[in-house]
Design a protein around this motif. Structure first.
Motif, PDB file in Angstrom:
ATOM      1  N   GLY A  19       0.809  -1.218   0.000  1.00 53.48           N
ATOM      2  CA  GLY A  19       0.000   0.000   0.000  1.00 53.48           C
ATOM      3  C   GLY A  19       0.835   1.256   0.000  1.00 53.48           C
ATOM      4  O   GLY A  19       0.523   2.231  -0.699  1.00 53.48           O
ATOM      5  N   ALA A  23       0.784   3.908  -3.009  1.00 48.57           N
ATOM      6  CA  ALA A  23       0.346   5.262  -2.686  1.00 48.57           C
ATOM      7  C   ALA A  23       1.401   6.289  -3.074  1.00 48.57           C
ATOM      8  O   ALA A  23       1.083   7.377  -3.578  1.00 48.57           O
ATOM      9  N   VAL A 197      -7.264   0.136  -3.915  1.00 43.35           N
ATOM     10  CA  VAL A 197      -8.537   0.862  -3.788  1.00 43.35           C
ATOM     11  C   VAL A 197      -9.592   0.367  -4.763  1.00 43.35           C
ATOM     12  O   VAL A 197     -10.729   0.834  -4.724  1.00 43.35           O
ATOM     13  N   LEU A 205      -7.115   8.104  -5.863  1.00 41.43           N
ATOM     14  CA  LEU A 205      -5.768   8.002  -5.308  1.00 41.43           C
ATOM     15  C   LEU A 205      -4.768   8.813  -6.126  1.00 41.43           C
ATOM     16  O   LEU A 205      -3.743   9.252  -5.599  1.00 41.43           O
ATOM     17  N   SER A 234      -2.458   8.334   4.360  1.00 41.43           N
ATOM     18  CA  SER A 234      -3.864   7.952   4.267  1.00 41.43           C
ATOM     19  C   SER A 234      -4.016   6.440   4.071  1.00 41.43           C
ATOM     20  O   SER A 234      -4.941   5.835   4.617  1.00 41.43           O
ATOM     21  N   VAL A 235      -3.094   5.846   3.326  1.00 44.90           N
ATOM     22  CA  VAL A 235      -3.159   4.393   3.114  1.00 44.90           C
ATOM     23  C   VAL A 235      -2.834   3.644   4.401  1.00 44.90           C
ATOM     24  O   VAL A 235      -3.542   2.704   4.788  1.00 44.90           O
ATOM     25  N   GLY A 238      -5.642   4.229   6.766  1.00 43.79           N
ATOM     26  CA  GLY A 238      -6.833   3.552   6.267  1.00 43.79           C
ATOM     27  C   GLY A 238      -6.816   2.063   6.530  1.00 43.79           C
ATOM     28  O   GLY A 238      -7.845   1.467   6.864  1.00 43.79           O
ATOM     29  N   THR A 249     -11.430  -1.280   3.228  1.00 43.95           N
ATOM     30  CA  THR A 249     -10.181  -0.521   3.244  1.00 43.95           C
ATOM     31  C   THR A 249     -10.148   0.544   2.149  1.00 43.95           C
ATOM     32  O   THR A 249      -9.727   1.680   2.391  1.00 43.95           O
ATOM     33  N   SER A 250     -10.576   0.178   0.946  1.00 44.21           N
ATOM     34  CA  SER A 250     -10.503   1.109  -0.176  1.00 44.21           C
ATOM     35  C   SER A 250     -11.305   2.375   0.091  1.00 44.21           C
ATOM     36  O   SER A 250     -10.814   3.497  -0.097  1.00 44.21           O
ATOM     37  N   THR A 252     -12.274   3.532   2.965  1.00 41.75           N
ATOM     38  CA  THR A 252     -11.688   4.240   4.113  1.00 41.75           C
ATOM     39  C   THR A 252     -10.516   5.108   3.677  1.00 41.75           C
ATOM     40  O   THR A 252     -10.389   6.266   4.091  1.00 41.75           O
ATOM     41  N   VAL A 253      -9.655   4.562   2.819  1.00 40.53           N
ATOM     42  CA  VAL A 253      -8.508   5.319   2.314  1.00 40.53           C
ATOM     43  C   VAL A 253      -8.967   6.554   1.541  1.00 40.53           C
ATOM     44  O   VAL A 253      -8.441   7.656   1.720  1.00 40.53           O
ATOM     45  N   ASN A 257      -8.450  10.594   2.438  1.00 40.28           N
ATOM     46  CA  ASN A 257      -7.876  11.540   1.478  1.00 40.28           C
ATOM     47  C   ASN A 257      -8.810  12.724   1.249  1.00 40.28           C
ATOM     48  O   ASN A 257      -8.360  13.867   1.131  1.00 40.28           O
TER      49      ASN A 257
END
Length: 277
Positions: A19, A23, A197, A205, A234-235, A238, A249-250, A252-253, A257
Motif C-alpha cells: 500500500g 500510494a 482501492v 488516489l 492515508s493508506v 486507512g 479498506t478502499s 476508508t482510504v 484523502n
C-alpha cells in the motif's frame, strides 16, 4: 487489540508494504497529471483494467497472474489514448472516453459470458488490499522500482512538459516521448492500485493527494513531497482504521484523502483568503 498486536499479522504487513509503495507512486504521478489536466486518464485506464481483469479470470488466472495479464493490455491502452489525440484530432478527454468505454464494455461482456460477477472480479472492482499475496507484493516492489527509476531519469523533462509543453518543445524536448512516458508510468500505477482501492476508486488516489498539496504548496517540489506524504499516510491509516472498525479498506482510504483535501482547502482559505479567490 493494540498497534503492536495488529502488526504481527502477516496480511497487515503485506498490505502496509504494498500500500505504501502504490500510494507513493500514485501521489507523485498525480501531481504531474493534475497540472497537465490529464487526471481523468486514471479513471479511463481503470475501466480498461476492469476489462483485462475479466480476461484474466475468464482464463482462470488469479492473483499475481491476473496482474501480469493486465499490465500489457493497460500499457497498450495508454499509448492508444495518446495516438487518438495525435492522429484522430481528438481532445484528451474524448480519447480517454473512447478507450474507457471499450474497456468497460469488454469487461461486462466477458463477465457475462463467464457467469456473472464473482467474488474475484468484485475484489478488483472495489479493492481488497488485505488479501494481497506475497507474490503481488514482490510484483508491486519491482514495478515501484521501475517507475521510480524512470521518473528520476525523465524528471526534468516531465517537469518542463508539465509546466509548459510549448516551451519544452521549443527547448528541444521530445514532448511526445515524454507524454508517452507519463501515461505508461500512470498505466503501471493504475494496475498496481487495482488491489489497493479497486478499479472504481483508482482515480481518487491519483487526484486527491495532488489536489490537497496544490492548495498549500509554494513550489513544485513541495507539492510532490506533500502529495506523497498524504498518500502514504492515508493508506497506512486507512488500513489500520478499516481493520479495527471492519470497514472496507478502499473506501476508508479514499474518505481519509477527502478529509485531508477538505482540511487543506480550509487552511488555504484561512491562511490566505486572497489566494483562494
Amino acid at each position: 487489540m493494540d498497534l503492536v498486536e495488529i502488526l504481527t499479522y502477516g496480511f497487515i504487513q503485506r498490505a502496509l508494504v504494498a500500500g505504501t509503495l502504490i500510494a507513493l507512486l500514485c501521489s507523485v504521478l498525480g501531481v504531474f497529471l493534475v497540472l497537465r489536466r490529464m487526471s481523468l486518464i486514471g479513471d479511463g485506464l481503470a475501466h480498461v483494467t476492469f476489462g483485462s481483469a475479466a480476461i484474466a479470470l475468464a482464463l482462470k488466472l488469479y492473483s499475481a497472474s491476473a496482474l501480469l495479464v493486465s499490465l500489457p493490455i493497460v500499457l497498450l491502452s495508454s499509448l492508444g489514448i495518446l495516438k487518438l489525440t495525435e492522429k484522430a484530432r481528438l481532445s484528451g478527454d474524448a480519447a480517454i472516453g473512447i478507450v474507457s468505454s471499450v474497456g468497460i464494455s469488454a469487461g461486462i461482456i466477458l463477465a457475462s459470458v463467464g457467469g456473472g460477477y464473482n467474488v474475484d472480479l468484485l475484489s478488483y472492482l472495489f479493492g481488497n488490499i488485505l488479501s494481497i499475496t506475497q507474490e503481488e507484493v514482490f510484483i508491486a516492489a519491482g514495478l515501484f522500482c521501475i517507475v521510480m527509476v524512470l521518473m528520476l531519469l525523465f524528471y526534468h523533462e516531465l517537469l518542463a512538459v508539465t509546466l509548459s509543453e510549448e516551451m519544452a518543445r521549443v527547448s528541444g524536448i521530445r514532448t511526445n516521448l515524454i507524454s508517452a512516458v507519463l501515461v505508461l508510468l500512470t498505466a503501471l500505477s493504475v494496475v498496481l492500485a487495482m488491489k489497493l482501492v479497486g478499479i472504481m476508486l483508482i482515480s481518487s488516489l491519483l487526484i486527491l493527494p495532488a489536489a490537497s498539496a496544490l492548495q498549500l504548496a509554494r513550489s513544485f517540489k513541495a507539492c510532490v513531497c506533500m502529495s506523497a506524504i498524504q498518500g502514504c499516510s492515508s493508506v497506512i491509516a486507512g488500513i489500520f482504521v478499516s481493520f479495527v472498525t471492519n470497514l472496507p479498506t478502499s473506501a476508508t482510504v479514499v474518505l481519509l484523502n477527502l478529509a485531508c483535501f477538505g482540511c487543506a482547502f480550509l487552511a488555504r482559505y484561512l491562511l490566505d483568503p486572497k489566494r483562494s479567490n
